[in-house]
Design a protein around this motif. Structure first.
Motif, PDB file in Angstrom:
ATOM      1  N   PRO A 181      19.789  12.952 -14.494  1.00 50.06           N
ATOM      2  CA  PRO A 181      20.859  11.782 -14.135  1.00 50.06           C
ATOM      3  C   PRO A 181      21.501  12.442 -12.558  1.00 50.06           C
ATOM      4  O   PRO A 181      21.493  13.525 -12.592  1.00 50.06           O
ATOM      5  N   PRO A 182      21.738  11.390 -11.746  1.00 45.60           N
ATOM      6  CA  PRO A 182      22.452  12.047 -10.420  1.00 45.60           C
ATOM      7  C   PRO A 182      23.884  12.435 -10.938  1.00 45.60           C
ATOM      8  O   PRO A 182      24.375  11.987 -12.078  1.00 45.60           O
ATOM      9  N   PRO A 183      24.592  13.306 -10.299  1.00 38.13           N
ATOM     10  CA  PRO A 183      25.903  13.324 -10.548  1.00 38.13           C
ATOM     11  C   PRO A 183      26.953  12.046 -10.694  1.00 38.13           C
ATOM     12  O   PRO A 183      26.463  10.948  -9.977  1.00 38.13           O
ATOM     13  N   ASP A 184      27.940  11.938 -11.534  1.00 36.60           N
ATOM     14  CA  ASP A 184      28.557  10.762 -11.879  1.00 36.60           C
ATOM     15  C   ASP A 184      29.629  10.622 -10.500  1.00 36.60           C
ATOM     16  O   ASP A 184      29.963   9.538 -10.343  1.00 36.60           O
ATOM     17  N   LEU A 185      29.800  11.780  -9.837  1.00 38.22           N
ATOM     18  CA  LEU A 185      30.959  11.812  -8.578  1.00 38.22           C
ATOM     19  C   LEU A 185      30.557  12.500  -7.901  1.00 38.22           C
ATOM     20  O   LEU A 185      30.290  13.688  -7.938  1.00 38.22           O
ATOM     21  N   ALA A 186      30.757  12.111  -6.310  1.00 40.56           N
ATOM     22  CA  ALA A 186      30.176  13.105  -5.291  1.00 40.56           C
ATOM     23  C   ALA A 186      31.429  12.913  -4.375  1.00 40.56           C
ATOM     24  O   ALA A 186      31.918  11.766  -4.329  1.00 40.56           O
ATOM     25  N   ILE A 187      32.049  14.102  -3.833  1.00 42.65           N
ATOM     26  CA  ILE A 187      33.151  13.904  -2.986  1.00 42.65           C
ATOM     27  C   ILE A 187      32.387  14.589  -1.439  1.00 42.65           C
ATOM     28  O   ILE A 187      31.854  15.695  -1.543  1.00 42.65           O
ATOM     29  N   GLU A 188      32.900  13.977  -0.330  1.00 44.45           N
ATOM     30  CA  GLU A 188      32.865  14.165   0.759  1.00 44.45           C
ATOM     31  C   GLU A 188      33.883  14.121   1.620  1.00 44.45           C
ATOM     32  O   GLU A 188      34.718  13.333   1.637  1.00 44.45           O
ATOM     33  N   ILE A 189      33.922  15.351   2.582  1.00 44.98           N
ATOM     34  CA  ILE A 189      35.234  15.502   3.423  1.00 44.98           C
ATOM     35  C   ILE A 189      34.683  15.225   4.983  1.00 44.98           C
ATOM     36  O   ILE A 189      33.794  16.001   5.180  1.00 44.98           O
ATOM     37  N   ASP A 190      34.702  14.121   5.462  1.00 45.86           N
ATOM     38  CA  ASP A 190      34.262  13.813   6.894  1.00 45.86           C
ATOM     39  C   ASP A 190      35.274  13.838   7.736  1.00 45.86           C
ATOM     40  O   ASP A 190      35.850  13.017   8.378  1.00 45.86           O
ATOM     41  N   ILE A 191      35.400  14.876   8.291  1.00 43.09           N
ATOM     42  CA  ILE A 191      36.588  15.240   9.257  1.00 43.09           C
ATOM     43  C   ILE A 191      35.771  15.557  10.557  1.00 43.09           C
ATOM     44  O   ILE A 191      35.880  15.217  11.683  1.00 43.09           O
ATOM     45  N   THR A 192      34.366  16.219  10.627  1.00 43.67           N
ATOM     46  CA  THR A 192      33.516  16.255  11.780  1.00 43.67           C
ATOM     47  C   THR A 192      32.340  15.598  11.748  1.00 43.67           C
ATOM     48  O   THR A 192      31.671  15.410  12.735  1.00 43.67           O
ATOM     49  N   SER A 193      31.884  15.083  10.511  1.00 40.06           N
ATOM     50  CA  SER A 193      30.652  14.177  10.687  1.00 40.06           C
ATOM     51  C   SER A 193      30.916  13.200   9.604  1.00 40.06           C
ATOM     52  O   SER A 193      31.884  13.169   8.967  1.00 40.06           O
ATOM     53  N   ARG A 194      30.110  12.316   9.625  1.00 41.16           N
ATOM     54  CA  ARG A 194      30.172  10.821   8.954  1.00 41.16           C
ATOM     55  C   ARG A 194      29.167  10.948   7.583  1.00 41.16           C
ATOM     56  O   ARG A 194      27.973  10.981   7.984  1.00 41.16           O
ATOM     57  N   THR A 195      29.554  10.703   6.466  1.00 41.32           N
ATOM     58  CA  THR A 195      28.650  10.834   5.398  1.00 41.32           C
ATOM     59  C   THR A 195      27.919   9.366   5.493  1.00 41.32           C
ATOM     60  O   THR A 195      28.349   8.172   5.597  1.00 41.32           O
ATOM     61  N   GLN A 196      26.512   9.486   5.181  1.00 42.97           N
ATOM     62  CA  GLN A 196      25.543   8.571   5.128  1.00 42.97           C
ATOM     63  C   GLN A 196      25.642   8.116   3.683  1.00 42.97           C
ATOM     64  O   GLN A 196      25.082   8.736   2.872  1.00 42.97           O
ATOM     65  N   PHE A 197      25.856   6.605   3.447  1.00 35.91           N
ATOM     66  CA  PHE A 197      25.998   6.327   2.183  1.00 35.91           C
ATOM     67  C   PHE A 197      24.536   6.176   1.621  1.00 35.91           C
ATOM     68  O   PHE A 197      24.348   6.308   0.308  1.00 35.91           O
ATOM     69  N   ASN A 198      23.722   5.653   2.451  1.00 39.95           N
ATOM     70  CA  ASN A 198      22.533   5.349   1.915  1.00 39.95           C
ATOM     71  C   ASN A 198      21.724   6.628   1.519  1.00 39.95           C
ATOM     72  O   ASN A 198      20.728   6.529   0.289  1.00 39.95           O
ATOM     73  N   ASN A 199      22.039   7.936   1.818  1.00 38.45           N
ATOM     74  CA  ASN A 199      21.574   9.096   1.068  1.00 38.45           C
ATOM     75  C   ASN A 199      22.021   9.068  -0.566  1.00 38.45           C
ATOM     76  O   ASN A 199      20.979   9.340  -1.373  1.00 38.45           O
ATOM     77  N   TYR A 200      23.423   8.804  -0.725  1.00 35.81           N
ATOM     78  CA  TYR A 200      23.573   8.771  -2.203  1.00 35.81           C
ATOM     79  C   TYR A 200      23.316   7.388  -2.909  1.00 35.81           C
ATOM     80  O   TYR A 200      23.114   7.477  -4.221  1.00 35.81           O
ATOM     81  N   GLN A 201      23.094   6.413  -2.165  1.00 32.05           N
ATOM     82  CA  GLN A 201      22.569   4.875  -2.793  1.00 32.05           C
ATOM     83  C   GLN A 201      21.014   5.440  -3.347  1.00 32.05           C
ATOM     84  O   GLN A 201      20.802   5.318  -4.526  1.00 32.05           O
ATOM     85  N   LEU A 202      20.070   6.097  -2.282  1.00 31.05           N
ATOM     86  CA  LEU A 202      18.929   6.387  -2.959  1.00 31.05           C
ATOM     87  C   LEU A 202      18.751   7.268  -4.247  1.00 31.05           C
ATOM     88  O   LEU A 202      17.832   7.323  -5.070  1.00 31.05           O
ATOM     89  N   LEU A 203      19.814   8.050  -4.528  1.00 24.80           N
ATOM     90  CA  LEU A 203      20.123   9.111  -5.630  1.00 24.80           C
ATOM     91  C   LEU A 203      20.794   8.420  -6.568  1.00 24.80           C
ATOM     92  O   LEU A 203      20.446   9.054  -7.670  1.00 24.80           O
ATOM     93  N   GLY A 204      21.521   7.035  -6.463  1.00 24.92           N
ATOM     94  CA  GLY A 204      21.927   6.606  -7.444  1.00 24.92           C
ATOM     95  C   GLY A 204      23.331   7.087  -7.903  1.00 24.92           C
ATOM     96  O   GLY A 204      23.463   6.839  -9.177  1.00 24.92           O
TER      97      GLY A 204
END
Length: 122
Positions: A40-63
């Motif tokens: 299974p994918p991790p239950d919780l991922a944490i991103e600190i977006d100070i200099t770049s922006r997290t692409q949600f679709n990356n995590y959506q693909l992983l579930g």
């Protein structure tokens, strides 16, 4: 780093700032490596977006069911619902804890009082 596989081809690779297995802890305990086509994918991922922006679709693909993103504006909790992330005011992994308020308060306190003082107060 986690890789997303679709039709036997890698489409995305993501490396969260940190991630946790909470609900699925027993499924991955004692494993030296993970294969997200089986595990299974991790239950919780944490991103600190100070200099770049997290692409949600990356995590959506992983579930990944829950994604926390901290930006200059504060903490945002996103829950995966029907394949898309929806912003939430609470974390289902920590239902009785006001995560957003606590994180934002103590980050602000760190900037005003210093890291050691904020950690002691927490």
């Amino acid at each position: 780093m986690f890789k997303s596989i679709k039709n036997d081809r890698m489409i995305q690779a993501v490396e969260p700032d940190t991630c946790f297995y909470i609900q699925n802890y027993a499924a991955v305990i004692a494993k030296n490596s993970l294969d997200l086509t089986v595990d299974p994918p991790p239950d919780l991922a944490i991103e600190i977006d100070i200099t770049s922006r997290t692409q949600f679709n990356n995590y959506q693909l992983l579930g990944v069911p829950e994604l926390w993103r901290y930006t200059r504006r504060g903490l945002q909790i996103n829950l995966l619902q029907e394949g898309k992330y929806v912003e939430s005011n609470m974390s289902p992994n920590f239902p009785n804890i006001p995560i957003i308020e606590l994180v934002n308060e103590y980050v602000d306190r760190t900037q005003r009082e210093g890291r050691s003082q904020a950690i002691r107060a927490f």
